[in-house]
Design a protein around this motif. Structure first.
Motif, PDB file in Angstrom:
ATOM      1  N   LEU A 208      -1.441  -8.864   8.214  1.00 25.28           N
ATOM      2  CA  LEU A 208      -2.065  -7.705   7.414  1.00 25.28           C
ATOM      3  C   LEU A 208      -0.925  -8.719   5.845  1.00 25.28           C
ATOM      4  O   LEU A 208      -0.567  -8.185   6.313  1.00 25.28           O
ATOM      5  CB  LEU A 208      -1.849  -5.990   7.491  1.00 25.28           C
ATOM      6  CG  LEU A 208      -2.847  -6.082   8.636  1.00 25.28           C
ATOM      7  CD1 LEU A 208      -2.249  -4.807   9.249  1.00 25.28           C
ATOM      8  CD2 LEU A 208      -4.040  -5.589   7.687  1.00 25.28           C
ATOM      9  N   GLY A 209      -1.933  -8.271   5.217  1.00 22.76           N
ATOM     10  CA  GLY A 209      -1.140  -9.494   3.355  1.00 22.76           C
ATOM     11  C   GLY A 209      -1.740  -8.121   2.527  1.00 22.76           C
ATOM     12  O   GLY A 209      -2.597  -7.333   3.261  1.00 22.76           O
ATOM     13  N   SER A 210      -1.675  -8.346   1.298  1.00 24.32           N
ATOM     14  CA  SER A 210      -2.209  -7.661  -0.094  1.00 24.32           C
ATOM     15  C   SER A 210      -2.560  -8.919  -0.470  1.00 24.32           C
ATOM     16  O   SER A 210      -2.095  -9.101  -1.713  1.00 24.32           O
ATOM     17  CB  SER A 210      -1.614  -6.487  -0.093  1.00 24.32           C
ATOM     18  OG  SER A 210      -1.464  -5.717   0.461  1.00 24.32           O
ATOM     19  N   LEU A 211      -3.849  -8.602  -1.102  1.00 23.85           N
ATOM     20  CA  LEU A 211      -4.119  -9.356  -2.004  1.00 23.85           C
ATOM     21  C   LEU A 211      -5.841  -8.448  -2.466  1.00 23.85           C
ATOM     22  O   LEU A 211      -6.512  -8.271  -2.280  1.00 23.85           O
ATOM     23  CB  LEU A 211      -5.150 -10.543  -1.874  1.00 23.85           C
ATOM     24  CG  LEU A 211      -5.565 -11.925  -2.614  1.00 23.85           C
ATOM     25  CD1 LEU A 211      -5.631 -13.574  -1.463  1.00 23.85           C
ATOM     26  CD2 LEU A 211      -6.375 -11.690  -3.189  1.00 23.85           C
ATOM     27  N   VAL A 212      -5.203  -8.750  -3.978  1.00 26.91           N
ATOM     28  CA  VAL A 212      -5.809  -7.766  -5.058  1.00 26.91           C
ATOM     29  C   VAL A 212      -6.544  -8.891  -6.350  1.00 26.91           C
ATOM     30  O   VAL A 212      -5.886  -9.183  -7.332  1.00 26.91           O
ATOM     31  CB  VAL A 212      -4.662  -6.401  -5.941  1.00 26.91           C
ATOM     32  CG1 VAL A 212      -6.099  -5.737  -6.878  1.00 26.91           C
ATOM     33  CG2 VAL A 212      -4.735  -5.816  -4.963  1.00 26.91           C
ATOM     34  N   GLN A 213      -8.318  -8.568  -6.471  1.00 22.94           N
ATOM     35  CA  GLN A 213      -8.801  -9.737  -7.389  1.00 22.94           C
ATOM     36  C   GLN A 213     -10.222  -8.838  -7.957  1.00 22.94           C
ATOM     37  O   GLN A 213     -11.098  -8.225  -7.378  1.00 22.94           O
ATOM     38  CB  GLN A 213      -9.335 -10.615  -6.346  1.00 22.94           C
ATOM     39  CG  GLN A 213     -10.534 -11.585  -6.507  1.00 22.94           C
ATOM     40  CD  GLN A 213     -10.695 -12.664  -5.945  1.00 22.94           C
ATOM     41  OE1 GLN A 213     -10.576 -12.691  -4.696  1.00 22.94           O
ATOM     42  NE2 GLN A 213     -12.774 -12.454  -6.164  1.00 22.94           N
TER      43      GLN A 213
ATOM     44  N   ALA B 181      -9.238  -1.935   7.994  1.00 22.13           N
ATOM     45  CA  ALA B 181      -9.657  -1.305   6.404  1.00 22.13           C
ATOM     46  C   ALA B 181      -8.251  -0.169   6.176  1.00 22.13           C
ATOM     47  O   ALA B 181      -8.079   0.123   4.910  1.00 22.13           O
ATOM     48  CB  ALA B 181     -10.881  -0.570   6.777  1.00 22.13           C
ATOM     49  N   ALA B 182      -8.255   0.536   6.362  1.00 19.36           N
ATOM     50  CA  ALA B 182      -7.005   1.833   6.342  1.00 19.36           C
ATOM     51  C   ALA B 182      -5.955   1.165   5.720  1.00 19.36           C
ATOM     52  O   ALA B 182      -4.923   1.939   4.834  1.00 19.36           O
ATOM     53  CB  ALA B 182      -6.960   3.034   7.240  1.00 19.36           C
ATOM     54  N   GLU B 183      -5.324   0.168   6.885  1.00 19.65           N
ATOM     55  CA  GLU B 183      -4.260  -0.421   6.430  1.00 19.65           C
ATOM     56  C   GLU B 183      -4.546  -1.310   5.493  1.00 19.65           C
ATOM     57  O   GLU B 183      -3.494  -0.797   4.807  1.00 19.65           O
ATOM     58  CB  GLU B 183      -3.666  -1.147   7.584  1.00 19.65           C
ATOM     59  CG  GLU B 183      -2.296  -1.752   7.271  1.00 19.65           C
ATOM     60  CD  GLU B 183      -1.597  -0.500   7.327  1.00 19.65           C
ATOM     61  OE1 GLU B 183      -0.374  -1.350   6.604  1.00 19.65           O
ATOM     62  OE2 GLU B 183      -1.623   0.402   7.414  1.00 19.65           O
TER      63      GLU B 183
END
Length: 411
Positions: free
Chosen positions: A278-283, A314-316
């Motif tokens: 898991l990682g985070s990408l905000v676009q 999805a929650a994570e």
């Protein structure tokens, strides 16, 4: 019913549609067969984010792809939502231990000639005020282009049609047909298509299709990795750049989600492990909506298996996104979906002739970089299929590498 063509392309994703368009524009008779709809798989279920890859072998494929998309956007009536200038990419180091990964990614961008600026904590908050406080810093990179991946895939299909290609949707290829010395076409649930060349661009299911030749096909070790996305309601102006946490992009040669074995599945049942990354990408897209990702986990079927069905993933993703950008917590979620990315064991695409099966060509295994590399991959495949001089060295993508060194495909 029996049809005839010079080439049958199996798969209506970005790779298959791109190859069909490139071949048809060269005057080659093409039939493309897609079991569902154009772009129904991962090609229509991803961020649509284009950035320079870390692997030097992929530089030219990526560069050519972006130029091809710009040209396509100018000629198609379909709105590709393609950025003509980059909004910029911010890599966030969440903690001090993230700096090596952030520096690795920034170095790869700099190698490709991209402007890179190192940011301390204060500078990070200045360039992206929506970020939560407390992150040690990161990098601002003059890279990252957004495109609507489903529209891009559809535009290639329409270009192929306009050039004379036949597109068969809702038609599944059941078997690759073999003659005495080579392929002779495919059998579908809508009839037989005869052709001296078959392009296997079936995405995550390419290995399954290859096995219908009755051979083991070690040269097509393509598996599937599922990735989930969330989409929010619009909040124009929240984000100034594309934002990703350091380490999300795998280092060259780094393993993705582990190879699936009977034992690993048994371990999941016993211990609840998922083989998930898991990682985070905000676009933030042009319409103000925000795409949130991302995840990687092995996929054995088109739809998620098990009682979880992605709710936990999805929650994570949401939890990590809110930790990164607190204001996201106020936004309504308007959709969540997943796509299965076709991946190769060594992280490089597989583009070329399949050894020991005359006339069979494979194009796939791009992982999460199908849009990043799709145009260039399609052009390279068309050049190899028609005997033209390739615009870049095809050797790193040769399927025969898995035959020469079987350890590459064991994962």
């Amino acid at each position: 019913m029996t049809e005839r063509a010079d080439v049958v392309v199996v798969g209506g994703g970005i790779i298959g549609c791109g190859i069909a368009a490139e071949l048809a524009c060269r005057g080659v008779s093409v039939v493309l067969v897609e079991r569902a709809q154009i772009g129904a798989g991962a090609s229509g279920r991803n961020h649509g984010l284009i950035f320079r890859p870390e692997e030097p072998e992929l530089d030219e494929l990526a560069r050519v792809s972006l130029g091809m998309y710009a040209a396509l956007a100018d000629e198609t009536p379909i709105d590709l939502s393609l950025d003509r200038t980059s909004p910029g990419l911010v890599i966030v180091a969440r903690e001090e231990s993230d700096w090596p990964a952030a520096e690795r990614e920034a170095t790869a961008e700099a190698r490709a000639g991209v402007a890179v600026q190192r940011l301390d904590e204060a500078a990070l908050r200045e360039v992206e005020p929506a970020l939560a406080p407390g992150y040690p810093g990161g990098f601002l990179i003059d890279d990252g282009f957004r495109v609507d991946p489903a529209a891009l895939t559809l535009a290639y299909a329409e270009r192929a049609r306009a050039a004379g290609a036949q597109i068969r949707t809702n038609t599944e290829v059941k078997q690759i047909l073999l003659g005495p010395d080579a392929v002779r076409g495919v059998a579908t649930d809508g009839g037989v298509v005869t052709a001296p060349m078959v392009v296997n661009a079936a995405g995550p299911w390419a290995a399954k299709l290859a096995r219908t030749t009755g051979t083991d096909c070690p040269a097509v070790p393509i598996g599937g990795v599922r990735g989930w996305l969330l989409l929010t309601e619009p909040r124009p102006g929240l984000m100034h750049h594309l934002v990703v946490t350091a380490g999300w992009h795998l280092a060259p040669g780094a393993p993705g989600p582990r190879r699936v074995t009977v034992g690993s599945l048994a371990d999941e049942a016993t211990n609840g492990t998922k083989g998930r990354q898991l990682g985070s990408l905000v676009q933030q897209n042009r319409d103000g909506r925000i795409l949130l990702g991302g995840s990687r986990e092995h996929a054995l079927s088109e739809e998620p298996l098990g009682a979880d069905s992605g709710a936990g993933v999805a929650a994570e993703i949401a939890r990590r996104a809110v930790a990164l950008v607190p204001a996201l917590g106020e936004l309504g979620v308007t959709g969540a979906w997943s796509g299965v990315r076709p991946t190769s064991p060594d992280g490089l695409p597989i583009i070329g002739w399949v050894p020991a099966v005359g006339g069979l060509f494979v194009a796939g295994g791009h992982g999460g970089a199908g849009v990043v590399l799709g145009g260039g991959s399609a052009r390279l495949a068309a050049q190899l299929l028609t005997g033209e001089a390739p615009f870049t060295d095809p050797a790193p993508f040769d399927p025969a590498r898995f035959v020469r060194d079987p350890s590459l495909s064991t994962g």
